[in-house]
Design an enzyme around this catalytic site. Structure first.
Site, PDB file in Angstrom:
ATOM      1  N   VAL A 142     -59.991 -45.408 -20.368  1.00 10.53           N
ATOM      2  CA  VAL A 142     -58.876 -46.323 -20.109  1.00 10.53           C
ATOM      3  C   VAL A 142     -59.010 -46.595 -18.610  1.00 10.53           C
ATOM      4  O   VAL A 142     -58.558 -45.806 -17.789  1.00 10.53           O
ATOM      5  CB  VAL A 142     -57.519 -45.702 -20.484  1.00 10.53           C
ATOM      6  CG1 VAL A 142     -56.376 -46.649 -20.155  1.00 10.53           C
ATOM      7  CG2 VAL A 142     -57.490 -45.325 -21.966  1.00 10.53           C
ATOM      8  N   PRO A 143     -59.704 -47.695 -18.253  1.00 12.58           N
ATOM      9  CA  PRO A 143     -60.263 -47.850 -16.912  1.00 12.58           C
ATOM     10  C   PRO A 143     -59.279 -48.229 -15.806  1.00 12.58           C
ATOM     11  O   PRO A 143     -59.308 -49.331 -15.263  1.00 12.58           O
ATOM     12  CB  PRO A 143     -61.324 -48.930 -17.112  1.00 12.58           C
ATOM     13  CG  PRO A 143     -60.774 -49.763 -18.225  1.00 12.58           C
ATOM     14  CD  PRO A 143     -60.068 -48.793 -19.135  1.00 12.58           C
ATOM     15  N   CYS A 144     -58.442 -47.283 -15.437  1.00 12.58           N
ATOM     16  CA  CYS A 144     -57.497 -47.511 -14.348  1.00 12.58           C
ATOM     17  C   CYS A 144     -58.211 -47.764 -13.030  1.00 12.58           C
ATOM     18  O   CYS A 144     -57.636 -48.357 -12.117  1.00 12.58           O
ATOM     19  CB  CYS A 144     -56.510 -46.353 -14.238  1.00 12.58           C
ATOM     20  SG  CYS A 144     -57.251 -44.730 -14.279  1.00 12.58           S
ATOM     21  N   HIS A 145     -59.473 -47.379 -12.932  1.00 16.86           N
ATOM     22  CA  HIS A 145     -60.236 -47.619 -11.701  1.00 16.86           C
ATOM     23  C   HIS A 145     -60.519 -49.106 -11.495  1.00 16.86           C
ATOM     24  O   HIS A 145     -60.881 -49.512 -10.396  1.00 16.86           O
ATOM     25  CB  HIS A 145     -61.556 -46.826 -11.718  1.00 16.86           C
ATOM     26  CG  HIS A 145     -62.491 -47.210 -12.818  1.00 16.86           C
ATOM     27  ND1 HIS A 145     -62.385 -46.679 -14.093  1.00 16.86           N
ATOM     28  CD2 HIS A 145     -63.533 -48.081 -12.842  1.00 16.86           C
ATOM     29  CE1 HIS A 145     -63.341 -47.201 -14.843  1.00 16.86           C
ATOM     30  NE2 HIS A 145     -64.051 -48.057 -14.112  1.00 16.86           N
TER      31      HIS A 145
END
Length: 175
Positions: A142-145
């Protein structure tokens, strides 16, 4: 009639070496990812996991091979390897909508917090969107970056800004 308590859920904790540090990968009996973080942030991951699966028992073991292979393939250079990985979290409806919107950001692209807020239908909820982003228990998948500041700067990342920069460059994003 006896009151029978359900068995606590058992989750498996696997450890996988990556070019930017060991990742902790937590999966359930169905192979869904419940948490992922870097080992130097284990305490944070455990705190978030405690909120999402408070009664779960965590045991060391190996994640299902398809999940493990997807994580390894991502870090080996296949930026889309995690797209099909099933995740399962608890959270508010708003948090879940933010996390779903994060998964919709393609590898190699970034969004501002304002763009993410607009994507979930709450364009004025930029701060709340940022808070939901920070409560995400499943880093990288879950690519919060992929969320950056409105001016294009790299903003806070629970795994550290150097790691965020590496992940974005690894995916081909202009940093």
């Amino acid at each position: 009639m006896r009151n029978v308590q359900p068995e606590p859920e058992t989750l498996t904790l696997d450890r996988i070496a990556t070019p930017v540090g060991e990742v902790l990968l937590v999966t359930d009996k169905d192979g869904a990812v419940r948490a992922l973080d870097f080992s130097d942030y284990e305490a944070r991951m455990m705190r978030l996991l405690g909120r999402h699966a408070p009664d779960a028992q965590l045991v060391s073991g190996r994640a299902p091979e398809p999940v493990r292979k997807a994580v390894e393939a991502y870090f080996a250079g296949d930026a889309k390897a995690l797209d099909g990985v099933i995740v399962k979290t608890n959270g508010t409806a708003f948090q879940k909508s933010v996390w779903a919107a994060l998964r919709a950001i393609p590898a190699g692209e970034t969004r501002s917090y304002g763009q993410l807020a607009a994507a979930v239908g709450s364009p004025k909820a930029v701060r709340a969107t940022g808070l939901a982003n920070g409560q995400n228990p499943i880093a990288v998948i879950v690519p919060c970056h992929r969320v950056i500041g409105a001016n294009g700067t790299l903003t806070g990342y629970a795994g550290g800004l150097e790691r965020k920069k590496w992940l974005l460059e690894h995916e081909g994003a202009a940093v």
